[in-house]
Structure formats: C-alpha cells, structure tokens
Scaffold this motif. Sequence first.
Motif, PDB file in Angstrom:
ATOM      1  N   VAL A   1      13.878  80.000   7.170  1.00 14.03           N
ATOM      2  CA  VAL A   1      14.962  80.293   8.001  1.00 14.03           C
ATOM      3  C   VAL A   1      14.591  81.357   8.732  1.00 14.03           C
ATOM      4  CG1 VAL A   1      17.131  80.928   7.897  1.00 14.03           C
ATOM      5  CG2 VAL A   1      16.328  79.188   6.243  1.00 14.03           C
ATOM      6  N   CYS A   2      13.862  82.449   8.584  1.00 17.67           N
ATOM      7  CA  CYS A   2      13.654  83.642   9.345  1.00 17.67           C
ATOM      8  C   CYS A   2      12.734  82.931  10.453  1.00 17.67           C
ATOM      9  CB  CYS A   2      13.010  84.649   8.519  1.00 17.67           C
ATOM     10  SG  CYS A   2      14.030  85.741   7.446  1.00 17.67           S
ATOM     11  N   SER A   3      11.828  82.336  10.235  1.00 16.97           N
ATOM     12  CA  SER A   3      10.745  81.891  11.220  1.00 16.97           C
ATOM     13  C   SER A   3      11.512  80.965  12.157  1.00 16.97           C
ATOM     14  CB  SER A   3       9.581  81.020  10.578  1.00 16.97           C
ATOM     15  OG  SER A   3       8.876  81.690   9.628  1.00 16.97           O
TER      16      SER A   3
ATOM     17  N   PRO B   1      13.147  89.185  12.386  1.00 11.26           N
ATOM     18  CA  PRO B   1      13.107  88.453  11.013  1.00 11.26           C
ATOM     19  C   PRO B   1      11.574  87.922  10.915  1.00 11.26           C
ATOM     20  CG  PRO B   1      14.748  87.423  12.569  1.00 11.26           C
ATOM     21  CD  PRO B   1      14.169  88.673  13.306  1.00 11.26           C
ATOM     22  N   LEU B   2      10.723  87.732  11.810  1.00  9.35           N
ATOM     23  CA  LEU B   2       9.428  87.179  11.703  1.00  9.35           C
ATOM     24  C   LEU B   2       8.561  88.357  11.184  1.00  9.35           C
ATOM     25  CD1 LEU B   2       7.612  84.672  12.270  1.00  9.35           C
ATOM     26  CD2 LEU B   2       7.099  85.817  14.498  1.00  9.35           C
ATOM     27  N   GLY B   3       8.882  89.646  11.680  1.00  7.99           N
ATOM     28  CA  GLY B   3       8.241  90.881  11.292  1.00  7.99           C
ATOM     29  C   GLY B   3       8.396  91.247   9.793  1.00  7.99           C
ATOM     30  N   LEU B   4       9.617  90.706   9.314  1.00  2.00           N
ATOM     31  CA  LEU B   4      10.152  91.112   7.973  1.00  2.00           C
ATOM     32  C   LEU B   4       9.364  89.998   7.148  1.00  2.00           C
ATOM     33  CD1 LEU B   4      13.808  91.770   8.302  1.00  2.00           C
ATOM     34  CD2 LEU B   4      11.983  93.398   7.636  1.00  2.00           C
ATOM     35  N   VAL B   5       9.187  88.924   7.596  1.00  6.55           N
ATOM     36  CA  VAL B   5       8.572  87.678   6.700  1.00  6.55           C
ATOM     37  C   VAL B   5       7.068  88.389   6.689  1.00  6.55           C
ATOM     38  CG1 VAL B   5       7.805  85.417   6.903  1.00  6.55           C
ATOM     39  CG2 VAL B   5       9.994  85.886   7.463  1.00  6.55           C
ATOM     40  N   MET B   6       6.388  88.722   7.953  1.00  7.47           N
ATOM     41  CA  MET B   6       5.009  89.022   7.680  1.00  7.47           C
ATOM     42  C   MET B   6       4.777  90.324   6.933  1.00  7.47           C
ATOM     43  SD  MET B   6       3.935  87.883  11.619  1.00  7.47           S
ATOM     44  CE  MET B   6       2.544  87.513  11.203  1.00  7.47           C
ATOM     45  N   THR B   7       5.485  91.255   6.776  1.00  8.04           N
ATOM     46  CA  THR B   7       5.435  92.208   5.953  1.00  8.04           C
ATOM     47  C   THR B   7       5.701  92.026   4.369  1.00  8.04           C
ATOM     48  OG1 THR B   7       7.505  93.356   6.530  1.00  8.04           O
ATOM     49  CG2 THR B   7       5.866  94.029   7.761  1.00  8.04           C
ATOM     50  N   GLY B   8       6.287  90.970   4.054  1.00  4.45           N
ATOM     51  CA  GLY B   8       6.575  90.843   2.724  1.00  4.45           C
ATOM     52  C   GLY B   8       8.007  91.376   2.303  1.00  4.45           C
ATOM     53  N   VAL B   9       8.632  91.868   3.127  1.00  3.02           N
ATOM     54  CA  VAL B   9      10.226  92.171   2.765  1.00  3.02           C
ATOM     55  C   VAL B   9      10.918  91.148   2.389  1.00  3.02           C
ATOM     56  CG1 VAL B   9      12.086  93.385   3.529  1.00  3.02           C
ATOM     57  CG2 VAL B   9       9.826  94.387   4.189  1.00  3.02           C
TER      58      VAL B   9
ATOM     59  N   ALA C   1      13.767  88.410  -1.677  1.00  2.00           N
ATOM     60  CA  ALA C   1      14.141  87.090  -2.469  1.00  2.00           C
ATOM     61  C   ALA C   1      14.026  87.337  -3.866  1.00  2.00           C
ATOM     62  CB  ALA C   1      13.585  85.717  -2.089  1.00  2.00           C
ATOM     63  N   SER C   2      12.927  88.155  -4.452  1.00  3.42           N
ATOM     64  CA  SER C   2      12.812  88.346  -5.832  1.00  3.42           C
ATOM     65  C   SER C   2      13.668  89.176  -6.514  1.00  3.42           C
ATOM     66  CB  SER C   2      11.156  88.789  -6.123  1.00  3.42           C
ATOM     67  OG  SER C   2      11.003  90.053  -5.586  1.00  3.42           O
ATOM     68  N   SER C   3      14.176  90.253  -5.741  1.00  2.00           N
ATOM     69  CA  SER C   3      15.006  91.097  -6.480  1.00  2.00           C
ATOM     70  C   SER C   3      16.721  90.777  -6.199  1.00  2.00           C
ATOM     71  CB  SER C   3      15.057  92.522  -5.560  1.00  2.00           C
ATOM     72  OG  SER C   3      15.436  92.351  -4.219  1.00  2.00           O
TER      73      SER C   3
END
Length: 144
Positions: free
Chosen positions: A6-8, A40-48, A53-55
Amino acid sequence: MLAETVCSAVAVAGLGIAAITAYRKRYLAATRIAAYALVPLGLVMTGVIDWLASSAFSLTAWIGFGLLGVAWLLFSSTRTIERRRAGRRETTGEEGRTAVAPAAPGPSLGAAPRGAAPRPQAKAGKAAEDDFSDIEAILKKHGI
C-alpha cells in the motif's frame, strides 16, 4: 506485506501526480507533492512499517501506548493547574507584593455594575475653572 504494498502504491501514485503537476508548469507544487509521496516509500525502506505492523497487533504495545497517554494527561493537567494558580496569584497580588503601605487593602477584583459610570475626581478651586475655560474657548472657536 500488505502495508508495504500500500505504501509503495501511494508513493508511485504521488510521484505520478507530481509529474502531472510539473507538466502544468507548477514546479513548486510538484516538488512538494513529490516530497510527500516519497515519505511512505522511505518508511517502508527503513523498516518502520514492519515495526508498526508488528506492534499494531501486540497487546503489550497497546498497553504501553495507553500508559504513555495517561502520563501525558497527568503532565498536561498538572501544568494547567499550575498556570491557573499562577494567574490567580498575579491578579490578586499574592506573590511578589511590594506595597508602600502594607496595611492598605488590595485592589478590588470585582467588576463594576454595567449602569455605573466611573466618578471623575473633582479638582479644587482655580484648577477646575482653568480646565473649563480652555474647553469653553475651544467650543467658541468652533462656533458651538
């Protein structure tokens, strides 16, 4: 996995909108849109996004967020109470009062009735007559 997709997709759509905006010769707006689209793409690439999603499905994380909220409420409420008390001290003159006559009463905090007008202080003798003579001279000058 769904959050990353979705972020991508949001990033690609935002960059497309930025390209269309730049084509219309609105370069400043296109640059701003591109900047928002890359977040959003930067957030995906940094692992945030993985961390969020896990928290999001963790009970411990939600309890932690709740405790942070309670702590924030406690801090803000105590700060509000401190400000109200400090404001009350300033208006009543409790703190830092340096009166010339310590036995003199403090200023009245009550509001005057709406119909009551403040009374002008009467001047003694000749000074009051001089004030009115100046006013009379001005009125005569204007033909009133």
